[in-house]
Design an enzyme around this catalytic site. Sequence first.
Site, PDB file in Angstrom:
ATOM      1  N   ASN A   1       0.881  -1.176   0.000  1.00  0.00           N
ATOM      2  CA  ASN A   1       0.000   0.000   0.000  1.00  0.00           C
ATOM      3  C   ASN A   1       0.916   1.222   0.000  1.00  0.00           C
ATOM      4  O   ASN A   1       1.454   1.613   1.033  1.00  0.00           O
ATOM      5  CB  ASN A   1      -0.884  -0.038   1.252  1.00  0.00           C
TER       6      ASN A   1
ATOM      7  N   ARG B   1      -2.590  -2.177  -3.464  1.00  0.00           N
ATOM      8  CA  ARG B   1      -3.794  -1.357  -3.303  1.00  0.00           C
ATOM      9  C   ARG B   1      -3.650  -0.177  -4.258  1.00  0.00           C
ATOM     10  O   ARG B   1      -2.694   0.592  -4.166  1.00  0.00           O
ATOM     11  CB  ARG B   1      -3.896  -0.859  -1.864  1.00  0.00           C
TER      12      ARG B   1
ATOM     13  N   HIS C   1     -12.564   2.818  -0.449  1.00  0.00           N
ATOM     14  CA  HIS C   1     -12.522   1.855   0.667  1.00  0.00           C
ATOM     15  C   HIS C   1     -13.333   0.608   0.315  1.00  0.00           C
ATOM     16  O   HIS C   1     -13.801  -0.107   1.210  1.00  0.00           O
ATOM     17  CB  HIS C   1     -13.122   2.435   1.977  1.00  0.00           C
TER      18      HIS C   1
ATOM     19  N   ARG D   1      -9.630  15.569   5.936  1.00  0.00           N
ATOM     20  CA  ARG D   1     -10.516  15.922   4.813  1.00  0.00           C
ATOM     21  C   ARG D   1     -11.863  16.424   5.328  1.00  0.00           C
ATOM     22  O   ARG D   1     -12.397  15.889   6.300  1.00  0.00           O
ATOM     23  CB  ARG D   1     -10.752  14.699   3.928  1.00  0.00           C
TER      24      ARG D   1
ATOM     25  N   GLU E   1      -7.812  -5.202   5.137  1.00  0.00           N
ATOM     26  CA  GLU E   1      -7.707  -4.934   3.703  1.00  0.00           C
ATOM     27  C   GLU E   1      -6.567  -5.733   3.066  1.00  0.00           C
ATOM     28  O   GLU E   1      -6.665  -6.155   1.920  1.00  0.00           O
ATOM     29  CB  GLU E   1      -7.491  -3.428   3.472  1.00  0.00           C
TER      30      GLU E   1
END
Length: 402
Positions: free
Chosen positions: A14, A95, A184, A245, A388
């Site tokens: 990732n 990813r 996601h 964010r 993940e």
Amino acid sequence: MSDAGSVDTVFVLNAGSSSLKYQLVQPESGTVVAHGVVERIGESEAKVVLVRGDDTKEFIGEIADHRAGLAKALELSRVQDRDLTSEGITAVGHRVVHGGPKFYKPTVIDDDVIEAINELEDLAPLHNPVNVLGIEAIRELLPDVPSVAVFDTAFFHGLPDHVATYAIDRELAKKHDIRRYGFHGTSHEYVSGVTAEFLGADRESLNQIVLHLGNGASASAIEGGRPVETSMGLTPLEGLVMGTRSGDVDPGVVMYLRRSADMDVDQIDTMLNRKAGLKGLGGENDFRALTEKVEEGDADATLAYKVYVHRLRKYIGAYMVTLGRTDAIVFTAGVGENAPKLRADSLAGLESFGIQIDPERNAARSREPRIISTDDSAVTVLVVPTNEELAIARQSVAALQG
Ligand code: AMP
């Protein structure tokens, strides 16, 4: 490489702009052979960490680029001339944040795929180019091992048209591939699958709201295993309040800042993506640090927390109406898995909607999936740890097996 057909381990990567996380995992059992991070890539005080069982090795010093960081991680893993590459790595799973309109399945990487991921740079300037840096670094270091891209947007490819569509000029949207993509996805898919399995429910008949609350945060409504809503859009900026964010803002704010505050597009982009959210309001992007300030009575942090909770409740309400019948609400990721007060606050006072949290169950700590609602709560509320890396490893193997 091991014998054809037998899969030993998958190296999951990732890559971010100045950091990367990696994990070597056995996809069937989920056993993690090793994991680590490279931080502050490009700096003289970069850090490389490798954890293998009880053994942690660390390097601090100059790391020029992603390739050098990964090479250093392999070097740290070397014991008696054997390093991680001798652990039967049969695939590398990457990813990749944005698949755009083209990629919605795990995709075996070749030169054309790399070019196509790079071409999506306009849609994901902060993410896709750095994902490619990770892909290129590993291809150099492990040239004989196939790499697979697993896209964060893929699970939401099948969102209904009326959910994926922004109410803007249709021709313009078509020309520039503007739609709601969602992100996601790997986590939402994995967690909703584990939830169905854990509840012993038929996935086809289970309606869930999944709340992935980490540094980034997103919610999804999942009907019978298929997503019917999600909070992120063209980019991972839409929706919930996040660490740095903003989540939803009136797009008019952007024009107003451009015209009246003399800010250019890059400055506004940086403000909304990196200096907003919990950090912008409460001075801390880390949820733990923020809640410490709330406990000390800090007014800005308290407002940040309240805005975060309010936005989350708004989405939960919206998704309950979208689903019509909600069987399960599932919390996951760093905040969702570890912040009982946040879970309680986001579902407080919803008894008339059939939601009742059991305070003791909610407070209990565990790394396993668990129910935190009362036995007579009509909606089952759960905490389900996401994974993940394991999902990427499994999808990579499946892609290679065709
Ligand atoms: P993730 O992006 O899933 O790694 O989640 C990172 C976020 O989870 C950060 O904001 C952390 O502060 C938060 N987090 C991790 N552990 C805890 C904890 N014990 N309590 C509250 N927040 C936590």
